[in-house]
Motif scaffolding. Structure first.
Motif, PDB file in Angstrom:
ATOM      1  N   ASP A 223       0.845  -1.196   0.000  1.00 35.69           N
ATOM      2  CA  ASP A 223       0.000   0.000   0.000  1.00 35.69           C
ATOM      3  C   ASP A 223       0.874   1.237   0.000  1.00 35.69           C
ATOM      4  O   ASP A 223       1.912   1.267   0.665  1.00 35.69           O
ATOM      5  N   ALA A 251      -1.615   3.733  -4.264  1.00 37.36           N
ATOM      6  CA  ALA A 251      -1.458   2.458  -4.958  1.00 37.36           C
ATOM      7  C   ALA A 251      -1.639   1.306  -3.977  1.00 37.36           C
ATOM      8  O   ALA A 251      -1.318   1.427  -2.798  1.00 37.36           O
ATOM      9  N   GLY A 252      -2.185   0.221  -4.478  1.00 36.30           N
ATOM     10  CA  GLY A 252      -2.361  -0.959  -3.646  1.00 36.30           C
ATOM     11  C   GLY A 252      -2.200  -2.226  -4.469  1.00 36.30           C
ATOM     12  O   GLY A 252      -2.520  -2.255  -5.665  1.00 36.30           O
ATOM     13  N   TYR A 253      -1.666  -3.250  -3.838  1.00 37.66           N
ATOM     14  CA  TYR A 253      -1.464  -4.514  -4.530  1.00 37.66           C
ATOM     15  C   TYR A 253      -1.681  -5.635  -3.525  1.00 37.66           C
ATOM     16  O   TYR A 253      -1.147  -5.606  -2.424  1.00 37.66           O
ATOM     17  N   LEU A 254      -2.505  -6.586  -3.925  1.00 36.89           N
ATOM     18  CA  LEU A 254      -2.799  -7.704  -3.037  1.00 36.89           C
ATOM     19  C   LEU A 254      -2.680  -8.990  -3.852  1.00 36.89           C
ATOM     20  O   LEU A 254      -3.336  -9.126  -4.886  1.00 36.89           O
ATOM     21  N   SER A 262      -5.350  -8.415  -6.833  1.00 38.32           N
ATOM     22  CA  SER A 262      -5.990  -7.131  -7.161  1.00 38.32           C
ATOM     23  C   SER A 262      -4.957  -6.022  -7.153  1.00 38.32           C
ATOM     24  O   SER A 262      -3.994  -6.038  -6.386  1.00 38.32           O
ATOM     25  N   ALA A 264      -4.668  -1.625  -7.636  1.00 37.23           N
ATOM     26  CA  ALA A 264      -5.392  -0.344  -7.700  1.00 37.23           C
ATOM     27  C   ALA A 264      -4.387   0.799  -7.728  1.00 37.23           C
ATOM     28  O   ALA A 264      -3.389   0.769  -7.013  1.00 37.23           O
ATOM     29  N   VAL A 300      -9.430  -6.388 -10.331  1.00 34.40           N
ATOM     30  CA  VAL A 300      -9.658  -7.427  -9.338  1.00 34.40           C
ATOM     31  C   VAL A 300      -9.830  -8.747 -10.087  1.00 34.40           C
ATOM     32  O   VAL A 300     -10.718  -8.878 -10.934  1.00 34.40           O
TER      33      VAL A 300
END
Lengths: 580, 121
Positions: A223, A251-254, A262, A264, A300
């Protein structure tokens, strides 16, 4: 016989002493001593040695001393060495000193004693104290040479056309106060005479940044929420303009175990500028322009690849506004910093004379030039040099005074100290691009904006600021709502310092009130009232953490909350011509 | 002064919900129009993000119907998200313009604003 013995003894003594005063071979050494601080000699000792050397040059009768004495007489307005040089020029009887002595005699900013000495020296040279009018240009086609010690080179940048003084740093190659060399002497005439105030800010903030992995779910997560902003503002007598630009990235990464993942990303970029032209006492016309853009992307992918979701959205705003207003808000902080410096010297019995606006401008000019320095070394040494040169700082500062000066120079409580009244009415036209889902209003929007600010500095440690804003949509199509909103808030802030001038933090209390109407049948009048009280810990000129309690009564519902906010900044600098 | 406070209290009471309608709340300075109105970032907390939605006219402060979307349920929805997801949603709300925060049916929406998609797992 006894009398004859005395006369002989006196003659022998004079004969022995005369070579020591007038020895031609000593003159270059004396000049060198005046121009350059010897290695291993501290500054106070060197200053004493310079005075002695000037006395010897004045008594030498050697014409080679004249240029050096002219330079001292012209430049040393606040040290007794200047008076020694003026007297010496009269004693040496060289006519080339006449223009400099005439200038000193006619300079009302010089000390009266120096002016009187210059008149006496001129009388010795057989010249009148009042300089003759300059000859007409045809009779004198070649311009006179500049005074030998004046820096005639133009300012390096920044509109410093006012010329409030020369560079304050010692001559090239001369060790400064703390024994090291000053690589780039800061300017003392950075600001033109019509500049009332100037600001520059560069701030970065990181709301969250994390990178993690856990073996339980075999999941990687990242994140980031970071932003930066740059702003610059200049107030002049007849105009004012400012510009700012900012960017924010979220920014986010999972990526858990399996095919699911996912991503973003949100990117915001915005910028704007404002120009004011003052037509009379406080009355101005204003033009503004803003531009903003946003990109959002979300992806996603679930365990079932067919159950994937991807969305990209863009938005852009372009707006211009014109209008008029009255007054201006000046950031007096830098000038208050000078006042605090003056108060520090006075408390330490080291204040030789008050700091006037011209000298304050010199100090702020140096501070402005050194605002990007990572440390405050040049700022401190230059400040001491200016204050010593101007006769404000009596003697070399002791440890307590030096510490106090360092604290004053880096004290963030003297940033953003707004003062004044400003009221404006603007009519704005915006074009909004919103081509993505969900469907939101886009296209042209016209609105009336009213803003008002009243700010008052209550001494060095307190301030009170009130704002009012109102907007109303105009020229809306039939059936399109025309919402309005009026809001006001007021804040009182008090800065708390420790015993030796260290800023501890600031306490603030505020109240706000807002009323609005959406101009829709299915909504009601909105009214909110609230209050806040907070404490801010300050870490450096642009970084702080604030803890605050909030109370809000909105639409009959009571909310009580608390928050902690923090920011880290790299640059925050300003200039203010006057403290009033 | 006393009468002024009384009058203001009356206005507040009038503006407050009467039990049958949504309490919409006061709007922020940037609730209509674009960047020209100026809009400060909201705090990236569930409460702050949901206040921004109220100030932008996306949600009411208090919805009259049980289960309708309002400030309280917004806070609850954000608090129910995993930490990383919630931060994304709140950052999206903080950085979006007000009109982008409108949801279908706003100011009494039947869906959450688009930023809530960032909470999708």
């Amino acid at each position: 016989m006894r009398r004859l013995t005395y006369v002989l003894a006196a003659a022998l003594a004079a004969a022995a002493a005369a070579p020591a005063l007038a020895q031609p071979a000593d003159v270059p050494t004396l000049i060198q001593l005046i121009d350059k601080q010897p290695a291993g000699v501290d500054r106070p000792t060197w200053k004493e040695q310079r005075r002695d050397a000037a006395k010897k040059l004045a008594a030498s009768g050697d014409k080679r001393a004249v240029p050096t004495l002219i330079k001292l007489a012209d430049a040393e307005a606040f040290d007794v060495i200047g008076e020694i040089a003026i007297e010496g020029l009269g004693a040496l009887g060289d006519k080339s000193a006449v223009p400099t002595l005439e200038k000193i005699a006619a300079d009302s900013s010089r000390d009266r004693q120096q002016r009187d000495l210059a008149k006496k020296a001129l009388a010795k040279l057989g010249a009148p104290a009042t300089p003759p009018p300059p000859p007409p240009p045809p009779d004198d086609p070649t311009p006179p040479p500049p005074p030998p010690d004046r820096d005639v080179s133009p300012p390096d940048d920044g509109g410093g056309t006012g010329g409030t003084g020369g560079a304050i740093a010692p001559p090239d190659g001369v060790p400064d106060l703390l024994g090291t060399r000053t690589p780039a002497p800061p300017s003392t005439d950075r600001f033109a005479p019509d500049v009332l105030a100037q600001r520059e800010e560069l701030t970065f903030a990181v709301g969250a940044a994390s990178l993690g992995y856990d073996s339980v779910r075999d999941r990687t997560a990242f994140d980031l929420d970071a932003s930066g902003r740059y702003a610059r503002w200049i107030d002049r007598d007849k105009t004012a303009w400012g510009a700012e630009a900012g960017a924010r990235v979220v920014a986010g990464y999972l990526n858990p175990e399996g095919p699911a993942r996912s991503r973003a990303v949100i990117v915001d970029i915005d910028g704007g500028g404002q120009f004011r032209a003052y037509a009379g006492p406080g009355v101005y016309g204003i033009g503004r322009a803003v531009i903003a853009g946003q990109l959002q992307y979300l992806s996603v992918i679930r365990d079932d690849p067919m159950d994937a979701y991807k969305d990209g959205r863009t938005a852009a705003d372009l707006g211009v506004a014109i209008g008029g207003g009255y007054g201006r808000i000046i950031d007096r902080g830098p000038r208050l910093r000078v006042k605090q410096l003056e108060a520090l010297l006075e408390a330490g019995r080291a204040l030789g004379r008050p700091i006037d606006d011209d000298l304050a401008a010199k100090l702020q000019s140096v501070w402005w030039d050194t605002r990007r320095d990572r440390t405050g070394f040049r700022q401190l040494t230059a400040t001491v040099a200016i204050l010593r040169e101007a006769g404000v700082l009596l003697g070399e500062p002791d440890a307590a005074t030096t510490f106090g000066m360092i604290e004053v120079l880096r004290d963030p409580s003297y940033d953003h100290r707004q003062d004044g009244i400003d009221v404006s009415l603007q009519i704005g036209e915006e074009y909004l691009l919103r081509e993505d889902e969900p469907a939101v209003p886009e296209g042209r929007t016209e609105l009336v904006l009213v803003t008002a600010t009243a700010a008052r500095q209550l001494g060095l440690a307190s301030e009170a600021i009130a704002h009012l804003d109102a907007r109303y949509r105009i020229l809306a199509d039939d059936g399109v709502p025309a919402p309005w909103r009026v809001g006001a808030d007021a804040t009182w802030r008090h800065f708390v310092h420790a015993d030796h001038g260290e800023l501890v933090g600031a306490f603030d209390v505020g109240a706000r009130l807002a009323a609005s109407d959406d101009d829709r049948d299915d909504t009601d009048l909105g009214v909110a009232i609230g209050g806040t009280a907070g404490w801010t810990w300050v870490f450096n000129r642009a970084s702080s953490v604030r803890a605050a309690a909030d109370v809000t009564l909105d639409a009959g519902e009571l909310f009580i909350g608390a928050r902690i906010t923090g920011s880290y900044g790299f640059l925050d600098a300003g200039f203010a011509r006057s403290a009033q | 002064m006393r009468s002024l406070l009384l009058g203001f209290a009356l206005v507040l009471a009038t503006a407050a919900c009467d039990g049958t309608e949504d309490a919409d709340g006061a709007r922020g300075s940037c609730a209509s129009g674009g960047a020209l109105s100026g809009c400060a970032d909201s705090p990236t907390t569930p409460e702050g993000a949901c206040w921004r939605l109220v100030e932008c006219g996306s949600l009411p402060v208090d919805a009259a119907g049980d289960g309708d979307r309002d400030w309280g349920r917004c806070v609850g929805a954000l608090e129910g998200l995993p930490t990383g997801r919630a931060e994304l949603v709140m950052a999206c709300i903080a950085s979006s313009t007000c009109d982008e925060l409108l949801a279908p049916g706003s100011p009494h929406p039947w869906e959450w604003p688009a930023c809530f998609a960032y909470g999708d797992q």
